[in-house]
Design a protein around this motif. Structure first.
Motif, PDB file in Angstrom:
ATOM      1  N   ILE A 316       0.837  -1.202   0.000  1.00  0.00           N
ATOM      2  CA  ILE A 316       0.000   0.000   0.000  1.00  0.00           C
ATOM      3  C   ILE A 316       0.873   1.254   0.000  1.00  0.00           C
ATOM      4  CG2 ILE A 316      -1.703   1.304   1.322  1.00  0.00           C
ATOM      5  CD1 ILE A 316      -2.772  -1.382   2.346  1.00  0.00           C
ATOM      6  N   ILE A 317       1.924   1.235   0.812  1.00  0.00           N
ATOM      7  CA  ILE A 317       2.811   2.404   0.884  1.00  0.00           C
ATOM      8  C   ILE A 317       3.455   2.670  -0.468  1.00  0.00           C
ATOM      9  CG2 ILE A 317       4.929   3.287   1.923  1.00  0.00           C
ATOM     10  CD1 ILE A 317       4.162   1.742   4.468  1.00  0.00           C
ATOM     11  N   PHE A 382      -3.755  -3.454  -4.725  1.00  0.00           N
ATOM     12  CA  PHE A 382      -3.786  -2.129  -5.353  1.00  0.00           C
ATOM     13  C   PHE A 382      -5.222  -1.692  -5.627  1.00  0.00           C
ATOM     14  CE2 PHE A 382      -4.371  -0.083  -9.501  1.00  0.00           C
ATOM     15  CZ  PHE A 382      -3.895   1.178  -9.185  1.00  0.00           C
ATOM     16  N   CYS A 383      -6.039  -2.571  -6.178  1.00  0.00           N
ATOM     17  CA  CYS A 383      -7.434  -2.217  -6.466  1.00  0.00           C
ATOM     18  C   CYS A 383      -8.182  -1.857  -5.188  1.00  0.00           C
ATOM     19  CB  CYS A 383      -8.127  -3.370  -7.186  1.00  0.00           C
ATOM     20  SG  CYS A 383      -7.466  -3.732  -8.836  1.00  0.00           S
ATOM     21  N   ALA A 384      -7.948  -2.630  -4.121  1.00  0.00           N
ATOM     22  CA  ALA A 384      -8.631  -2.340  -2.861  1.00  0.00           C
ATOM     23  C   ALA A 384      -8.157  -1.022  -2.258  1.00  0.00           C
ATOM     24  CB  ALA A 384      -8.386  -3.484  -1.879  1.00  0.00           C
ATOM     25  N   SER A 385      -6.863  -0.736  -2.355  1.00  0.00           N
ATOM     26  CA  SER A 385      -6.354   0.531  -1.808  1.00  0.00           C
ATOM     27  C   SER A 385      -6.893   1.718  -2.589  1.00  0.00           C
ATOM     28  CB  SER A 385      -4.818   0.525  -1.834  1.00  0.00           C
ATOM     29  OG  SER A 385      -4.339   0.519  -3.171  1.00  0.00           O
ATOM     30  N   LEU A 386      -7.018   1.578  -3.899  1.00  0.00           N
ATOM     31  CA  LEU A 386      -7.586   2.654  -4.710  1.00  0.00           C
ATOM     32  C   LEU A 386      -9.058   2.875  -4.365  1.00  0.00           C
ATOM     33  CD1 LEU A 386      -7.213   4.696  -7.003  1.00  0.00           C
ATOM     34  CD2 LEU A 386      -7.811   2.865  -8.617  1.00  0.00           C
ATOM     35  N   LEU A 387      -9.794   1.789  -4.114  1.00  0.00           N
ATOM     36  CA  LEU A 387     -11.195   1.912  -3.712  1.00  0.00           C
ATOM     37  C   LEU A 387     -11.316   2.669  -2.397  1.00  0.00           C
ATOM     38  CD1 LEU A 387     -14.207   1.216  -3.954  1.00  0.00           C
ATOM     39  CD2 LEU A 387     -13.691  -0.991  -2.870  1.00  0.00           C
ATOM     40  N   GLY A 388     -10.463   2.343  -1.432  1.00  0.00           N
ATOM     41  CA  GLY A 388     -10.504   3.056  -0.157  1.00  0.00           C
ATOM     42  C   GLY A 388     -10.155   4.517  -0.297  1.00  0.00           C
ATOM     43  N   ASP A 389      -9.170   4.816  -1.128  1.00  0.00           N
ATOM     44  CA  ASP A 389      -8.774   6.206  -1.352  1.00  0.00           C
ATOM     45  C   ASP A 389      -9.916   7.012  -1.968  1.00  0.00           C
ATOM     46  OD1 ASP A 389      -7.464   8.566  -1.763  1.00  0.00           O
ATOM     47  OD2 ASP A 389      -5.744   7.696  -2.788  1.00  0.00           O
ATOM     48  N   LEU A 390     -10.544   6.470  -2.988  1.00  0.00           N
ATOM     49  CA  LEU A 390     -11.631   7.180  -3.651  1.00  0.00           C
ATOM     50  C   LEU A 390     -12.862   7.311  -2.754  1.00  0.00           C
ATOM     51  CD1 LEU A 390     -11.387   5.675  -7.255  1.00  0.00           C
ATOM     52  CD2 LEU A 390     -10.512   7.870  -6.439  1.00  0.00           C
TER      53      LEU A 390
END
Length: 449
Positions: A316-317, A382-390
């Motif tokens: 994630i980092i 990566f997909c999950a981290s992008l979902l959380g960010d958005l």
């Protein structure tokens, strides 16, 4: 400087009376604020000492100059004998404008200009102290990340489940307060204060229940408890706008709040609790990893839980870092309207960073997973981290907030820094659950290391 039509012979006689106004108005600029002279048949009233190392000139608006000179332009002979009142009024105007100008420059200068030389040559340049150079936002962001990662999160991951659980509880406690702050800007009427503390209690309880082995039913009970309190407490609150005290937004925000700040973070605890030894996957940590843990004085417990938790966090980092740097360097095409600062080029860089980091972590821990499996897990993280960010970006945009908080320098609040972590933990947990099941390894989530 202010230009009088008609010369300076009579201005000299009257400016001295108006000079009593000047030390009060522009005394902070420096000594000898005014000088009177003549040039080309026009009287000059100007500032003698420079305000900064670079010479600055005080210019009155053209409309003001025309207004002040219109009364005297009809007869040039008459303007040579300006009344004392008009000269004093104009000099007072100069004083007020100079005071405002000095106030704007005071924050950028550390000293005053010193007068030197004669009236004809003007004043010499003043020695002005240079303002302190501030640290760049990128450096502050990097230092904050290193302190959080190496000082708190890293040791908590390697030292055991209870230290990791307590660290997770501390992070979620602040995240709940920031989430409630966002709701206060969206919901009308705002939630009662007791509901915020109830939300905090059930979120922490959900994480502690996961540590104690209670893996089912806790989310449902927490959601029902919050909804009952919402109906009892918020249902009797008067809406100042005259509408119903409870709207669909109130109900959904409570259920989503328990899910977002309680159920999802609990998977970090469940992921760390996977006690399957890496030896069962024919994996042994490399000397490089052993040396790093020895330098940092972190205990190396070779289990799937420690490996999966640390590898997910590092992915994630690196995903966030590569997306940020790639977007700054090559970003041109906007990704989504919810977050205007994100670009497709940055997204591709973040995906490459997450997959590359997953492969590197898999190699450093002795390759417990096949490289194809590690690549797939890195892509899913990566997909999950992008979902959380958005998701957090959408909430902040709806509330009209730039940052959810200001706890972490260079990042904002806890939700701004850890938004990518919420959906990544359950994704990594189910990926490793399915992989261990495919490998034929029996494992019960109730075992803790």
């Amino acid at each position: 400087q202010v230009i009088f039509p008609g010369g300076s012979s009579h201005v000299h006689a009257h400016v001295s009376a108006a000079m009593a106004v000047m030390p009060v108005a522009v005394g902070t600029i420096g000594p000898s604020p005014l000088c009177v002279g003549a040039r080309g048949g026009q009287a000059l009233v100007g500032m003698r000492a420079p305000l900064e190392r670079r010479q600055r000139q005080l210019v009155l608006p053209a409309s003001l100059a025309r207004h002040k000179t219109a009364e005297w332009s009809a007869d040039r002979a008459r303007t040579r004998r300006l009344p004392l009142l008009k000269v004093g009024t104009l000099v007072a105007t100069v004083a007020a404008a100079a005071a405002r100008h000095a106030a704007r420059l005071r924050s950028h200068t550390a000293g005053h200009a010193s007068a030197a030389g004669g009236a004809e040559a003007g004043a010499t340049a003043a020695s002005v102290a240079k303002p302190r150079r501030k640290l760049s936002s990128r450096l502050i962001r990097t230092l904050s990340g290193l302190v959080i990662g190496l000082g708190f999160c890293g040791p908590a991951v390697f030292y055991g489940t209870w230290p990791f659980t307590m660290m997770t509880v501390a992070v979620i406690a602040v995240a709940v307060l920031e989430y409630e702050r966002i709701l206060q800007s969206i919901l009308s009427p705002p939630l009662a204060p007791i509901l915020r503390y109830a939300h905090l209690t059930v979120s922490i309880g959900t994480i502690l229940a996961a540590q104690l082995g209670v893996l089912t039913g806790i989310f449902e009970c927490a959601a029902v408890a919050l909804l009952v309190m919402l109906l009892v407490v918020q249902g009797n609150t008067k809406n100042p706008e005259g509408g119903a005290p409870i709207s669909f937004g109130h109900i959904s925000s409570q259920v989503f709040g328990v899910f977002y700040t309680g159920y999802l973070p609990a998977f970090w605890v469940r992921l760390r609790m996977i006690s399957v030894p890496l030896a069962s996957l024919n994996a042994v940590p490399t000397p490089f990893l052993q040396t790093c843990c020895s330098i940092l004085h972190w205990p190396l417990n070779p289990t799937v839980g420690v490996f999966a938790t640390s590898a997910t966090a590092v992915c994630i980092i690196m995903s966030d870092t590569c997306a940020y740097l790639g977007g700054k360097r090559w970003g041109k095409t906007p990704l989504i309207l919810v977050s205007p600062g994100k670009t497709r080029e940055g997204m591709y860089c973040g995906m490459a960073g997450a997959v590359g980091t997953a492969l590197f972590c898999n190699f450093a821990w002795g390759s417990p997973a096949h490289p194809a499996v590690a690549t797939g897990i890195g892509f899913m993280i990566f997909c999950a981290s992008l979902l959380g960010d958005l998701s957090v970006s959408a909430m902040k945009r709806d509330a009209g907030l730039k940052d959810a908080g200001s706890l972490i320098p260079g990042h904002g609040g806890i939700l701004d820094r850890f938004d990518s972590y919420f959906f990544s933990a359950p994704t990594a947990y189910f990926c490793w659950y399915m992989y261990l099941k495919a490998c034929g390894i029996s494992w019960t989530p109730l075992l803790r290391s």
